[in-house]
Enzyme design. Structure first.
Site: not given
Ligand SMILES: CC(=O)[C@@H](O)[C@H](O)COP(=O)(O)O
Ligand SMILES: NCC(=O)COP(=O)(O)O
Length: 248
Positions: A7, A9-10, A18, A52, A54, A58, A79, A110, A160, A201-202, A223
């Protein structure tokens, strides 16, 4: 073998830190680019890329979704919340899979699984629309019996299991064991109902040692911990290390 979905996202979170501070006339920041990160990550062994989008944009933004779709050689898992806006984007972009997740504007991340029992009709409509568009659907749900039964009833091929409750209790031996037992029961139920069982997640470099023992586990989506590790080691090493810990 357990597959690794990264993932990204971060990586986008860092960019948006920024980008959001926009002064009149200022150019938005373009680094770090999550799409470049995704390409490096799959070369290092990631089996798929998860993003994801959102509703509040964000971290991942719309242009990332299109760019990542065009740039990666592995699988794209999008996602998204159960909304018609997101279903329209998915039908245009055609990711390999969508994972339907709950969204709460005020949450930091989430916080729970999608309530597919309480939102049956809404979820069913999106599952059907995605199926018609040729996109596989995964449901991000808590490891609870009625939720898993409903996922099977709705015809989603993947679930999932939300591993957040277990990850948050990792340092409390008793509650961790309870949460892991819930995941084991959920994975067994999902498998018995013909669902492919993913988890996410986590998950981090330490707790992965336990999650990899979950029966029937097909793929982990990870992620935050990999992106954090990559700040110190680079993304290639961070992905290689997690992949090894998942499987070796
Ligand atoms: C659904 C989920 O768990 C992921 O999308 C992940 O946690 C992404 O990070 P944020 O929830 O911080 O957007
Ligand atoms: N669906 C969970 C995901 O994509 C990653 O979650 P995290 O490792 O960022 O908590």
């Amino acid at each position: 073998m357990i597959f690794l979905g990264l993932n990204i996202d971060h990586c986008a979170t860092v960019r948006q830190a920024r980008y959001r501070v926009v002064h009149p006339g200022a150019e938005p920041a373009v680094e770090p680019d999550p799409v470049t990160l995704a390409v490096h990550a799959e070369r290092a062994g990631a089996d798929g890329i998860t993003i994801h989008l959102r509703e509040d944009r964000r971290h991942i933004i719309d242009s990332d979704v299109h760019r990542v779709r065009e740039s990666i050689a592995t699988r794209l898992n999008l996602e998204m919340a159960c909304t018609s806006e997101m279903a329209k984007i998915a039908a245009e972009v055609k990711p390999d899979s969508v994972c339907l997740v709950p969204e709460n504007r005020a949450e930091i991340t989430t916080e729970g699984g999608l309530d597919v029992v309480g939102q049956r009709d809404r979820v069913a409509a999106i599952v059907d629309a995605m199926g018609a568009a040729g996109i596989a659907v995964s449901l991000f749900i808590d490891p609870d019996e009625p939720q898993i039964a409903m996922a099977a009833e709705l015809g989603a091929p993947f679930i999932e299991l939300h591993t957040g409750a277990w990850a948050n209790r990792f340092y409390d031996a008793e509650s961790r064991a309870e949460e892991f037992a819930r995941l084991v029961r959920g994975a067994g139920q999902g498998h018995a109902l013909g669902l492919t069982v993913n988890a996410g997640h986590g998950i981090n470099y330490l707790n992965v040692a336990e999650i990899r023992t979950l029966p029937h586990l097909h793929e982990c989506n990870i992620g935050h911990s990999i992106i954090s590790r990559a700040l110190f080691t680079g993304i290639d090493e961070a992905v290689r290390e997690m992949r090894a810990r998942l499987n070796d």
